[in-house]
Design a protein around this motif. Structure first.
Motif, short mmCIF file in Angstrom:
data_model
loop_
_atom_site.label_atom_id
_atom_site.label_comp_id
_atom_site.label_asym_id
_atom_site.label_seq_id
_atom_site.Cartn_x
_atom_site.Cartn_y
_atom_site.Cartn_z
N LEU A 43 0.83 -1.21 0.00
CA LEU A 43 0.00 0.00 0.00
C LEU A 43 0.86 1.26 0.00
CD1 LEU A 43 -3.29 0.54 1.86
CD2 LEU A 43 -1.51 2.26 2.13
N LYS A 44 0.47 2.21 -0.83
CA LYS A 44 1.11 3.52 -0.88
C LYS A 44 0.04 4.57 -0.63
CE LYS A 44 3.87 6.59 -3.81
NZ LYS A 44 4.51 6.76 -5.14
N LEU A 45 0.20 5.32 0.45
CA LEU A 45 -0.79 6.29 0.88
C LEU A 45 -0.35 7.70 0.50
CD1 LEU A 45 -3.48 6.50 2.47
CD2 LEU A 45 -2.11 6.79 4.54
N VAL A 46 -1.17 8.43 -0.23
CA VAL A 46 -0.83 9.78 -0.66
C VAL A 46 -2.03 10.70 -0.47
CG1 VAL A 46 0.89 9.01 -2.35
CG2 VAL A 46 -1.49 9.29 -3.06
N ALA A 73 -3.26 7.50 10.02
CA ALA A 73 -3.78 6.64 8.94
C ALA A 73 -2.78 5.53 8.62
CB ALA A 73 -4.08 7.48 7.70
N GLU A 74 -1.51 5.87 8.60
CA GLU A 74 -0.49 4.85 8.33
C GLU A 74 -0.49 3.77 9.39
OE1 GLU A 74 2.97 7.28 8.12
OE2 GLU A 74 2.70 7.82 6.02
N ILE A 75 -0.72 4.17 10.64
CA ILE A 75 -0.78 3.19 11.73
C ILE A 75 -1.99 2.28 11.55
CG2 ILE A 75 -1.15 2.92 14.21
CD1 ILE A 75 0.46 5.51 14.59
N TYR A 76 -3.13 2.88 11.22
CA TYR A 76 -4.36 2.09 11.08
C TYR A 76 -4.25 1.08 9.94
CZ TYR A 76 -7.52 4.25 14.49
OH TYR A 76 -8.13 4.64 15.64
N VAL A 77 -3.79 1.52 8.77
CA VAL A 77 -3.73 0.61 7.63
C VAL A 77 -2.65 -0.45 7.82
CG1 VAL A 77 -4.68 2.31 6.02
CG2 VAL A 77 -2.20 2.14 6.31
#
Length: 624
Positions: free
Chosen positions: A74-77, A88-92
């Motif tokens: 996953l790449k979050l932007v 959000a990074e912790i949750y995903v």
């Protein structure tokens, strides 16, 4: 033409696929082979649906695609708020790896996690887009790009926080209420939760054991980006201290009660118990201190039983060191933290090196009025020294009264007596000195035996006069200070300074212990112990009446328990200060934080001096 029930299946097949994907993780659609695609791209699923519409004899299971085999990173932007992005990074990151397969269920889990994570910071109107990038040739995992438009933030539109009961007039609660965020502040649900917990915790600390929230609600209206705090806290009645008992104590209870800052019937405050714990610990009388409070709901009191385990009757401390000028040195301390039920104590110290032997003992007698802070102390010591141009045999005694202040300062007042038979340079004398003395000291530190923060200040004044039996008229003032500060965890600075002045018309009869000399690892590194002082016509040391020194050290942490050091010192001893009297020394060293205390090894040399001998210093113990 298809029968009617098959026509319905044909029309509903996309919805059947979506429901299947959400409800049964093992039955998911297969990924497209394109390098980048969105959620709507699903060639195999469409082919399966199209095949079902043309086949009048198909079974329902025939068009369900096989579970996908490709996993994705996953790449979050797109999330601009840094705190929201980290959350959000912790949750995903908590989504299981096997679920990261690019399926509709995968999208659902990621979407839910992100929305929950950023809503904490007031973002309730976000939009989320998914893009799937197939694995590169030779790679096992593809990339799931999640683009988030966080949307507008929700602000606090109103705050309604009410404290009722006896806490309404409590200054501690009034202070806490000033920390409520202002209207218009961006919503942070963690701030709300923390404030609510602070209210609850403060109530416990200050004895509101029946307190409760009659209402607590955080209202949010996402359509208008508005939020409202609603908290109603009823503290009820504040409990009071009941009966204090001390169990298993070797010290009389009346002495222990005079240490307490509170008494039976005072409003309960956990800070008072913490202060009592600190005071009992600093007395040195006890090894273990345990508080056993008992809450009485009927009369709103808290009885406190203090369970105490006595300190050992005998405590020994050992110190060792080495320096080029003194050689090996050994120090043994023998302390009796308590001698009787009044808390009287004995401490003694034995020091020996090649040039010096010293034995001293002090007996402390606490006063019932305030045993911890007010006490008398009687001391006795003998000393023999043969070093450089000094030979002395001395006996000393003192009787002092001490006051420990809440500011951290200790004041002392008393009288000292010493008898010296000495030879300094070519002059020999026997002198009896009787001199009242006053002193003030303060030591503060954090970090144990190798403090990262701390300082100490000492000043003493002694006055001898023939009017009360002293053989010499004199007065002496001496002061010193050491400061330790650490910045960015690894950069430790130590500064030290000292000054002294001795006034007398009969300097030759003043014993060496009261004259001024410099040199050694505690004052002026780079010079031998007590070798910086005025000399006579034959070049022999005679000591001085004026003294000053200063030093700066920088320590850098190499490893968790190892530090390197560089330092520079300067100082002078004279009878009338001249700039040419200044001496300088510099060097470097290592510090090892051992289990028994810091071990220091230094190498130093004089600067701008005719003496160029390198001096080595090895010592164990704190700088303060």
């Amino acid at each position: 033409m298809l029968p009617p029930f098959l026509t319905k299946i044909k029309n509903l097949s996309p919805f059947i696929l979506l429901g299947t994907a959400l409800c049964y993780p093992s039955v998911l659609y297969a990924q497209s082979k394109t390098s980048a695609t969105t959620v709507s791209s699903n060639a195999k699923a469409l082919d399966a649906t199209r095949q079902a519409s043309d086949d009048t004899t198909f079974q329902a299971d025939d068009f369900i695609p096989a579970p996908p085999q490709t996993l994705y990173t996953l790449k979050l932007v797109g999330i601009k708020n840094s705190d929201a992005r980290k959350n959000a990074e912790i949750y995903v990151s908590m989504i299981p790896t096997e679920e990261m397969d690019g399926s509709l269920r995968n999208f659902y889990l990621v979407r839910t996690a992100i929305q929950k994570a950023i809503s904490v910071y007031g973002y309730f109107n976000s939009t989320i887009k998914f893009d799937v990038v197939a694995p590169e040739e030779g790679e096992k995992k593809g990339t799931l790009i999640v683009t988030v438009n966080q949307g507008p933030a929700t602000d606090i539109a109103g705050i309604n926080v009410n404290v009722t009961g006896q806490a309404h007039d409590d200054e501690a609660f009034e202070k806490l209420l000033t920390q409520v965020p202002a209207i218009g502040t961006q919503l942070n649900q963690q701030t709300y939760d923390n404030f609510k917990e602070d209210l609850r915790q403060l109530g416990i600390e200050r004895g509101y054991f029946d307190a409760d929230f009659t209402s607590s609600q955080l209202d949010v209206k996402p359509s208008t980006q508005q939020a409202w705090w609603n908290l109603d806290y009823d503290s009820g009645t504040r409990y009071k201290f009941g009966r204090f008992t001390f169990e298993n104590s070797q010290i009389r209870q009346d002495y222990l009660r005079h240490i307490m800052h509170m008494k039976d019937g005072d409003p309960y405050n956990m800070e008072d118990l913490a202060a009592l714990n600190s005071d009992l610990s600093s007395s040195g009388w006890f090894k273990v201190i345990l508080f056993q409070p008992k809450i009485n709901k009927e009369d709103k009191t808290v009885n406190v039983n203090v369970l105490l385990y006595p300190q050992k009757k005998n405590v020994f401390k050992v110190g060792i060191g080495y320096s080029t000028d003194v050689g090996a040195r050994f120090q043994l301390g023998w302390n009796k933290p308590w001698v009787d039920s009044k808390g009287q104590s004995l401490r003694s110290n034995f020091y020996i090196s090649k040039p010096k032997l010293a034995i001293e003992a002090a007996y402390r007698m606490p006063l019932l009025k305030n045993p911890l802070n007010y006490y008398y102390e009687a001391a006795y010591g003998i000393e023999r020294e043969k070093q450089n141009d000094t030979t002395t045999n001395a006996t000393s005694a003192s009787f002092m009264r001490y006051w420990n202040r809440e500011t951290g300062w200790q004041n002392g007042l008393g009288v000292r007596v010493r008898y010296d038979s000495f030879t300094q340079a070519n002059q020999s004398h026997k002198t009896l000195l009787i001199y009242p003395t006053v002193s003030a000291t303060r030591t503060r530190f954090r970090g144990g035996l190798f403090p990262y923060w701390g300082d100490t200040q000492r000043i003493s004044i002694g006055v001898g006069s023939k009017a009360w039996g002293s053989q010499v008229n004199f007065y002496k003032i001496e002061a010193s200070t050491i400061w330790i500060r650490t910045y960015f965890k690894k950069h430790r600075f130590i500064s030290r300074a000292g000054a002294g002045y001795l006034k007398t018309s009969d300097f030759d009869r003043i014993p060496p212990a009261l004259r001024f000399f410099l040199g050694g690892d505690r004052t002026l590194r780079g010079y031998k112990y007590k070798t910086v002082a005025p000399r006579d016509s034959e070049g022999k040391l005679v000591g001085g009446s004026i003294m000053g020194y200063a030093g700066l050290e920088y320590d850098y942490q190499l490893f968790p328990k190892w530090w390197t050091a560089v330092f520079a010192d300067t100082g002078f001893v004279s009878d009338k200060f001249k700039h040419s009297d200044l001496r300088y020394g510099t060097g470097f060293g290592l510090r090892w934080i051992s289990p028994v205390g810091p071990v220091k090894f230094d190498i130093a040399t004089p600067v701008h001096s005719d003496h160029h001998n390198v001096q080595f210093y090895l010592s164990l113990g704190t700088e303060l």
